[in-house]
Design a protein around this motif. Structure first.
Motif, mmCIF file in Angstrom:
data_model
loop_
_atom_site.group_PDB
_atom_site.id
_atom_site.type_symbol
_atom_site.label_atom_id
_atom_site.label_comp_id
_atom_site.label_asym_id
_atom_site.label_seq_id
_atom_site.Cartn_x
_atom_site.Cartn_y
_atom_site.Cartn_z
ATOM 1 N N ILE A 191 49.746 9.374 18.277
ATOM 2 C CA ILE A 191 49.611 10.547 19.139
ATOM 3 C C ILE A 191 50.685 10.523 20.226
ATOM 4 O O ILE A 191 51.029 9.464 20.765
ATOM 5 C CB ILE A 191 48.201 10.597 19.765
ATOM 6 C CG1 ILE A 191 47.129 10.608 18.652
ATOM 7 C CG2 ILE A 191 48.049 11.824 20.638
ATOM 8 C CD1 ILE A 191 47.259 11.751 17.679
ATOM 9 N N ARG A 192 51.193 11.716 20.561
ATOM 10 C CA ARG A 192 52.376 11.809 21.417
ATOM 11 C C ARG A 192 52.135 11.426 22.873
ATOM 12 O O ARG A 192 53.021 10.885 23.530
ATOM 13 C CB ARG A 192 52.943 13.230 21.347
ATOM 14 C CG ARG A 192 53.608 13.552 20.033
ATOM 15 C CD ARG A 192 53.893 15.028 19.897
ATOM 16 N NE ARG A 192 52.668 15.803 19.796
ATOM 17 C CZ ARG A 192 52.643 17.100 19.512
ATOM 18 N NH1 ARG A 192 53.762 17.759 19.341
ATOM 19 N NH2 ARG A 192 51.494 17.736 19.420
ATOM 20 N N ASP A 193 50.977 11.744 23.440
ATOM 21 C CA ASP A 193 50.719 11.398 24.835
ATOM 22 C C ASP A 193 49.238 11.091 25.034
ATOM 23 O O ASP A 193 48.398 11.391 24.180
ATOM 24 C CB ASP A 193 51.165 12.514 25.789
ATOM 25 C CG ASP A 193 50.508 13.856 25.468
ATOM 26 O OD1 ASP A 193 49.275 13.961 25.639
ATOM 27 O OD2 ASP A 193 51.212 14.777 25.053
ATOM 28 N N THR A 194 48.919 10.505 26.156
ATOM 29 C CA THR A 194 47.558 10.034 26.426
ATOM 30 C C THR A 194 46.557 11.173 26.481
ATOM 31 O O THR A 194 45.441 11.054 25.961
ATOM 32 C CB THR A 194 47.525 9.247 27.751
ATOM 33 O OG1 THR A 194 48.457 8.163 27.679
ATOM 34 C CG2 THR A 194 46.139 8.686 28.013
ATOM 35 N N SER A 195 46.935 12.289 27.109
ATOM 36 C CA SER A 195 46.006 13.413 27.235
ATOM 37 C C SER A 195 45.637 13.977 25.859
ATOM 38 O O SER A 195 44.478 14.337 25.611
ATOM 39 C CB SER A 195 46.609 14.523 28.115
ATOM 40 O OG SER A 195 47.822 15.006 27.555
ATOM 41 N N GLU A 196 46.610 14.050 24.952
ATOM 42 C CA GLU A 196 46.334 14.537 23.597
ATOM 43 C C GLU A 196 45.421 13.553 22.857
ATOM 44 O O GLU A 196 44.508 13.963 22.135
ATOM 45 C CB GLU A 196 47.634 14.721 22.819
ATOM 46 C CG GLU A 196 47.416 15.271 21.409
ATOM 47 C CD GLU A 196 48.718 15.434 20.632
ATOM 48 O OE1 GLU A 196 48.655 15.899 19.479
ATOM 49 O OE2 GLU A 196 49.790 15.086 21.174
ATOM 50 N N PHE A 197 45.657 12.268 23.051
ATOM 51 C CA PHE A 197 44.817 11.247 22.420
ATOM 52 C C PHE A 197 43.367 11.386 22.875
ATOM 53 O O PHE A 197 42.443 11.370 22.052
ATOM 54 C CB PHE A 197 45.349 9.853 22.771
ATOM 55 C CG PHE A 197 44.518 8.732 22.220
ATOM 56 C CD1 PHE A 197 44.744 8.255 20.940
ATOM 57 C CD2 PHE A 197 43.497 8.164 22.975
ATOM 58 C CE1 PHE A 197 43.969 7.222 20.417
ATOM 59 C CE2 PHE A 197 42.724 7.135 22.468
ATOM 60 C CZ PHE A 197 42.964 6.664 21.192
ATOM 61 N N ILE A 198 43.165 11.539 24.171
ATOM 62 C CA ILE A 198 41.810 11.658 24.714
ATOM 63 C C ILE A 198 41.130 12.924 24.210
ATOM 64 O O ILE A 198 39.943 12.913 23.854
ATOM 65 C CB ILE A 198 41.858 11.633 26.258
ATOM 66 C CG1 ILE A 198 42.321 10.253 26.740
ATOM 67 C CG2 ILE A 198 40.499 11.981 26.853
ATOM 68 C CD1 ILE A 198 42.582 10.173 28.231
ATOM 69 N N ARG A 199 41.895 14.030 24.141
ATOM 70 C CA ARG A 199 41.322 15.300 23.692
ATOM 71 C C ARG A 199 40.897 15.223 22.230
ATOM 72 O O ARG A 199 39.789 15.637 21.865
ATOM 73 C CB ARG A 199 42.339 16.425 23.882
ATOM 74 C CG ARG A 199 41.787 17.804 23.494
ATOM 75 C CD ARG A 199 42.771 18.907 23.823
ATOM 76 N NE ARG A 199 43.981 18.853 23.022
ATOM 77 C CZ ARG A 199 45.164 18.443 23.476
ATOM 78 N NH1 ARG A 199 45.287 18.042 24.717
ATOM 79 N NH2 ARG A 199 46.226 18.435 22.685
ATOM 80 N N LYS A 200 41.736 14.671 21.369
ATOM 81 C CA LYS A 200 41.423 14.619 19.943
ATOM 82 C C LYS A 200 40.352 13.572 19.640
ATOM 83 O O LYS A 200 39.538 13.747 18.729
ATOM 84 C CB LYS A 200 42.697 14.362 19.131
ATOM 85 C CG LYS A 200 43.633 15.552 19.176
ATOM 86 C CD LYS A 200 44.863 15.387 18.312
ATOM 87 C CE LYS A 200 45.701 16.671 18.337
ATOM 88 N NZ LYS A 200 46.907 16.587 17.516
ATOM 89 N N ASP A 201 40.342 12.489 20.416
ATOM 90 C CA ASP A 201 39.260 11.518 20.279
ATOM 91 C C ASP A 201 37.931 12.170 20.642
ATOM 92 O O ASP A 201 36.898 11.916 20.008
ATOM 93 C CB ASP A 201 39.530 10.309 21.177
ATOM 94 C CG ASP A 201 38.388 9.314 21.154
ATOM 95 O OD1 ASP A 201 37.892 9.003 20.052
ATOM 96 O OD2 ASP A 201 37.979 8.842 22.228
ATOM 97 N N GLY A 202 37.953 13.030 21.650
ATOM 98 C CA GLY A 202 36.741 13.740 22.042
ATOM 99 C C GLY A 202 36.216 14.651 20.955
ATOM 100 O O GLY A 202 35.002 14.784 20.762
ATOM 101 N N LEU A 203 37.145 15.273 20.202
ATOM 102 C CA LEU A 203 36.734 16.160 19.108
ATOM 103 C C LEU A 203 36.023 15.384 17.995
ATOM 104 O O LEU A 203 35.037 15.855 17.425
ATOM 105 C CB LEU A 203 37.957 16.870 18.524
ATOM 106 C CG LEU A 203 38.602 17.966 19.370
ATOM 107 C CD1 LEU A 203 39.874 18.470 18.704
ATOM 108 C CD2 LEU A 203 37.638 19.132 19.577
ATOM 109 N N LEU A 204 36.540 14.187 17.673
ATOM 110 C CA LEU A 204 35.972 13.416 16.570
ATOM 111 C C LEU A 204 34.741 12.620 16.984
ATOM 112 O O LEU A 204 33.787 12.502 16.209
ATOM 113 C CB LEU A 204 37.018 12.454 16.000
ATOM 114 C CG LEU A 204 38.241 13.063 15.315
ATOM 115 C CD1 LEU A 204 39.074 11.967 14.671
ATOM 116 C CD2 LEU A 204 37.845 14.090 14.270
#
Length: 311
Positions: A274-287
């Motif tokens: 994942i490109r940045d931390t905020s995107e990682f946290i957001r997509k982890d939240g979805l799953l």
């Protein structure tokens, strides 16, 4: 409560059940001497170059310990889909792990240290399960592929969600090299169709009813068009079998493909860094169900409009 190595927490006020592996995660931290390491937000360093094979030679003991770590990490992915790509990435070097690979493994442990009790949160509230449209006890699937321009085999990830979190998650390398991102995404869609074809009968047996066509979120317009077109072209000839299989499942009414933006596709977690931390946290939240979200795509809005007009 515990069951088969999994642990469960029930929050009556929030109407959630969290499935986690805290005891095992803490045991892993103790096993590898990572109880007091400084926690980090992501299992892979954001912006770091891809890992490369080591020119040296690891000892038998180093190889065994690295393989043992990979086995422990793979078991942790059962309740932590965010760890699936790093587990697969490190597994490429299990036969000869070098210092950089061990360093990357230590970072994964530092990420686990951040919250060993983190797991999957399944929701029961109307607020979550009626978001955008009612989807209580209904499966939604996300699929993606990590296409490589270096001639490597792409990685496919399929995540099946129900009641806000993942109930089935698989991430693996494709068996053949894809020439384009569209080809890789068609193969990913075929794998999603295969997973759905195996899961839906079980759901129907338990529920005593037929499951409606499963929404499959895909972020590649070309792949969606090829799977829905009903026509074969020269471009699709190398992967015709995958295309035809997905196409047949669409015609059977088993699933339908929904085009969503890449930032709304949580399956990215299993296919790429994942490109940045905020995107990682957001997509982890979805799953994981920590921040469940139902993206209102153009097709979903059209369906809602047709349903409203038919009343």
């Amino acid at each position: 409560s515990k069951f088969c190595g999994y642990q469960f927490r029930y929050d009556q006020e929030a109407q959630t059940i969290e499935m986690h592996q805290e005891d095992f995660a803490r045991a892993v931290l103790r096993k590898y001497g990572a109880v007091d390491v400084k926690p980090v937000d992501t299992p892979m360093k954001v912006g770091a170059p891809p890992l490369e094979p080591w020119d040296g030679t690891a000892s038998d003991r180093e190889t065994l310990e690295f393989a043992m770590f990979l086995g422990d990490l793979t078991w942790l992915t059962r309740c932590n889909p965010r760890l699936s790509f790093v587990a697969q990435d490190l597994a490429q070097f299990s036969h000869n792990p070098g210092p950089k690979h061990v360093e990357a493994a230590r970072r994964v442990l530092a990420h686990v240290r951040l919250n060993p009790a983190r797991g999957l949160i399944f929701h029961g509230s109307d607020k979550v399960l009626n978001e955008v449209y009612p989807h209580r006890h209904t499966m939604i699937t996300m699929c993606d592929s990590g296409f490589s321009h270096k001639g490597c085999k792409a990685v496919t990830c399929v995540s099946v969600l129900m009641n806000g979190a993942v109930v089935h998650h698989v991430s693996r390398r494709q068996s053949t090299v894809s020439m384009t991102s569209t080809e890789a995404e068609v193969k990913a869609a075929a794998m999603a169709a295969e997973v759905i074809a195996s899961v839906v009968p079980l759901w129907s047996e338990i529920a005593g009813a037929m499951h409606p066509p499963v929404r499959v979120c895909i972020d590649n317009k070309g792949a969606k068009k090829q799977c829905e077109s009903g026509t074969d072209t020269v471009a699709s000839a190398p992967y015709l079998r995958c295309k035809s299989y997905c196409e047949s499942k669409i015609y059977e009414g088993l699933l339908w493909l929904d085009l969503v933006p890449g930032e709304q596709n949580g399956a990215d977690m299993g296919t790429k860094q994942i490109r940045d931390t905020s995107e990682f946290i957001r997509k982890d939240g979805l799953l994981s169900g920590r921040a469940p979200g139902m993206f209102p795509s153009a097709e979903v809005l059209r369906m809602q409009h047709r349903m409203a007009n038919s009343r």
